[in-house]
Design an enzyme around this catalytic site. Structure first.
Site: not given
Ligand code: HEM
Ligand SMILES: *[C@@H]1O[C@H](CO)[C@@H](O)[C@H](O)[C@H]1NC(C)=O
Ligand SMILES: *[C@@H]1O[C@H](CO)[C@@H](O)[C@H](O)[C@H]1NC(C)=O
Ligand SMILES: *[C@@H]1O[C@H](CO)[C@@H](O)[C@H](O)[C@H]1NC(C)=O
Ligand SMILES: *[C@@H]1O[C@H](CO)[C@@H](O)[C@H](O)[C@H]1NC(C)=O
Length: 333
Positions: A69, A73-74, A77, A79, A81, A83, A101, A170, A200, A261
Site C-alpha cells: 500500500r 501511495h507513493d 501522488v 508519481g 518519487d 515523496s 496516510n 482515493p 486488497h 491470491d
Molecule cells: C482503488 C482505490 C483504493 C481505495 C479506495 C483504497 C482504500 C484503502 C483503505 C481505506 C484501506 C484501509 C486503510 C486503513 O484502514 O488504515 C486500504 C488498505 C490497503 N490497500 Fe487500498 N485502496 C485502493 C487501492 C489500492 C491499491 C491500488 C493498492 C496496491 C496496489 C492497495 C493496497 C492496499 C493494501 C495492501 C491495504 C492493506 C494495508 C495494511 O494492512 O497495512 N489499495 N485501502
C-alpha cells in the site's frame, strides 16, 4: 547469385532495423528505467531488499500488505518519487499526515532499515523509491503472489506535497467513476483499478473506513444492501457502532487474509467486499465481468496484476539528473 546476395543483405538490414526499432520502443515504453540499472553499481540490491522484507514479514505478516500500500501511495501522488517517505519539516508539510496516510500508512521503519543496509553495501547509489518499489514486489511474492521484473532507476523527489496527497489518494467512499478518474489522470485505466484493487487480498482496514456500510449506509439508517448478511453480522460485532471501534482492524479478505491470491474477487462475487469501493466493482457491468473472470482464473489475475504493477510503478518517475538519491529516506539531502 547476385540476386541472392542482395536478398540476404536486404534481409539482414531488415533484421537489424527491426532490433533497433524494438530497442528504441522498449526504451520509450519504460521511460529511462532499466532492468539492469543497478547490476554494476549495486549487484546485491535485490537480495538485500528481499531479506529486509522477509524479516519484517517474519515478525509481522501484515507488513507485506503495508509495504504494498505504501508503494501505491507513493506512486499515486505526483508519481513514484519517494515523496510519501518524507517527514514533515517546518518549511514543508508532507504527505504522511493527510487523511489516507495518518495513522494508516505503515512500513516506514522497514524501508529505513533496508535503506540502511543498502547504503552499507552501495552508498549513495539506490533511491528510496526504487527500494520501496522492490519491497512491494517482494511483499507480493513472499505472501504467495506472482513475481515480476521491475525496471529501475527512479530518483527521489526533493519535496512532498500535502495538497496533492489530499486530492490524489482515493477514498473508499468515493464512486468508482471518481476513483477511475484519479487513475486515468495518472495514465492508468479502469482495468488497472480493478486489477490493482486485488491488492486488497491481503491486509487490514480500520473499522472507520467501512463502518457506515454497517449501520447507516448513505444516510439510510440501514446497512448497505450490497453486503452479504452473515458477513454483515460479523462485521457489526467486530466494529460496534461507537467511535471507540474506529481504529479496530478487520481483514480486507476475511477468507485468506494473509495469502496473496484471487479470493478477494471471489468475495466480491459473493457480496463480501469490505470497502464500499471494493464492492462497487460489481455494480458496473464492465468491471463486474472482469471481477468474475479474476474470481475464476487466478493466473489471469496474476498476469494482469504484474502488468498493472509495472505500469503503476512507472507513473511520473524522476530519472537522469532530476531529483536525487536521498541518503535518508525521511529527509531531502
Ligand atoms: C482503488 C482505490 C483504493 C481505495 C479506495 C483504497 C482504500 C484503502 C483503505 C481505506 C484501506 C484501509 C486503510 C486503513 O484502514 O488504515 C486500504 C488498505 C490497503 N490497500 Fe487500498 N485502496 C485502493 C487501492 C489500492 C491499491 C491500488 C493498492 C496496491 C496496489 C492497495 C493496497 C492496499 C493494501 C495492501 C491495504 C492493506 C494495508 C495494511 O494492512 O497495512 N489499495 N485501502
Ligand atoms: C554480495 O553479497 C555477497 C554475500 O551474499 C558478498 O560475498 C559479496 O561481496 C557482495 N557483493 C558486493 C558487490 O557487495
Ligand atoms: C514486530 O512487529 C511488531 C508489531 O506486531 C512491532 O511493534 C515491532 O516493532 C516489530 N519488530 C521489529 C523488529 O520489526
Ligand atoms: C466525485 O467527484 C466530484 C467532483 O470532484 C464530487 O463533487 C463528488 O462529490 C464526487 N462523488 C463521489 C461519490 O465521490
Ligand atoms: C462465496 O463463494 C465461494 C465459492 O467461490 C463459496 O465457497 C462460499 O461459500 C461463498 N460464500 C458465501 C457467503 O456465499
Amino acid at each position: 547469385m547476385q540476386t541472392m546476395n542482395n536478398n540476404s543483405h536486404c534481409t539482414l538490414s531488415t533484421i537489424s532495423c527491426f532490433f533497433l526499432i524494438s530497442f528504441l520502443f522498449s526504451c520509450l515504453a519504460f521511460g529511462q528505467l532499466d532492468y539492469q540499472f543497478y547490476d554494476d553499481t549495486c549487484p546485491n540490491l535485490t537480495k538485500i531488499v528481499r531479506y529486509g522484507v522477509w524479516s519484517a514479514i517474519s515478525n509481522e505478516t501484515r507488513m507485506a500488505a503495508s509495504l504494498l500500500r505504501l508503494h501505491f501511495h507513493d506512486c499515486i501522488v505526483n508519481g513514484c518519487d519517494g515523496s510519501v517517505l518524507l517527514d514533515d519539516t517546518n518549511a514543508m508539510k508532507g504527505e504522511k499526515n493527510v487523511g489516507g496516510n495518518r495513522d494508516s500508512a505503515r512500513g516506514f521503519e522497514v524501508i529505513d532499515d533496508i535503506k540502511h543496509d543498502v547504503e552499507d553495501a552501495c552508498p549513495g547509489t539506490v533511491s528510496c523509491t526504487d527500494i520501496l518499489t522492490l519491497a512491494a514486489r517482494e511483499a507480493v511474492y513472499l505472501t504467495g503472489g506472482p513475481f515480476w521484473s521491475v525496471p529501475l532507476g527512479r530518483r527521489d523527489s526533493k519535496t512532498a506535497n500535502q495538497n496533492a496527497a489530499i486530492e490524489q489518494i482515493p477514498s473508499p467512499s468515493e464512486s468508482l467513476e471518481n476513483i477511475t478518474a484519479k487513475f486515468t489522470s495518472k495514465g492508468l485505466d479502469v482495468k488497472d483499478v480493478v486489477v490493482l484493487s486485488g491488492a486488497h487480498t491481503i491486509g487490514f482496514a480500520q473499522c472507520a473506513t467501512f463502518k457506515q456500510r454497517l449501520f447507516n449506509f448513505k444516510g439510510s439508517n440501514k446497512p448497505d444492501p450490497a453486503l452479504d448478511t452473515s458477513l454483515l453480522t460479523n462485521l457489526q460485532s467486530q466494529c460496534p457502532n461507537q467511535d471507540s471501534s474506529d481504529t479496530k482492524l478487520s481483514p480486507l479478505d476475511p477468507v485468506t487474509t494473509n495469502k496473496f491470491d484471487n479470493v478477494y474477487f471471489k468475495n466480491l462475487v459473493n457480496n463480501s467486499g469490505i470497502l464500499q469501493s471494493d464492492q462497487a466493482l460489481m455494480i458496473d457491468s464492465k468491471t463486474s465481468s472482469m471481477v468474475n473472470d479474476y474470481s475464476k482464473y487466478p493466473y489471469m489475475f496474476y498476469k494482469d496484476f504484474k502488468a498493472s504493477m509495472v505500469k503503476m510503478a512507472n507513473i511520473g518517475v524522476l530519472t537522469g539528473n532530476n531529483g536525487e538519491i536521498r541518503k535518508n529516506c525521511r529527509a531531502v539531502n
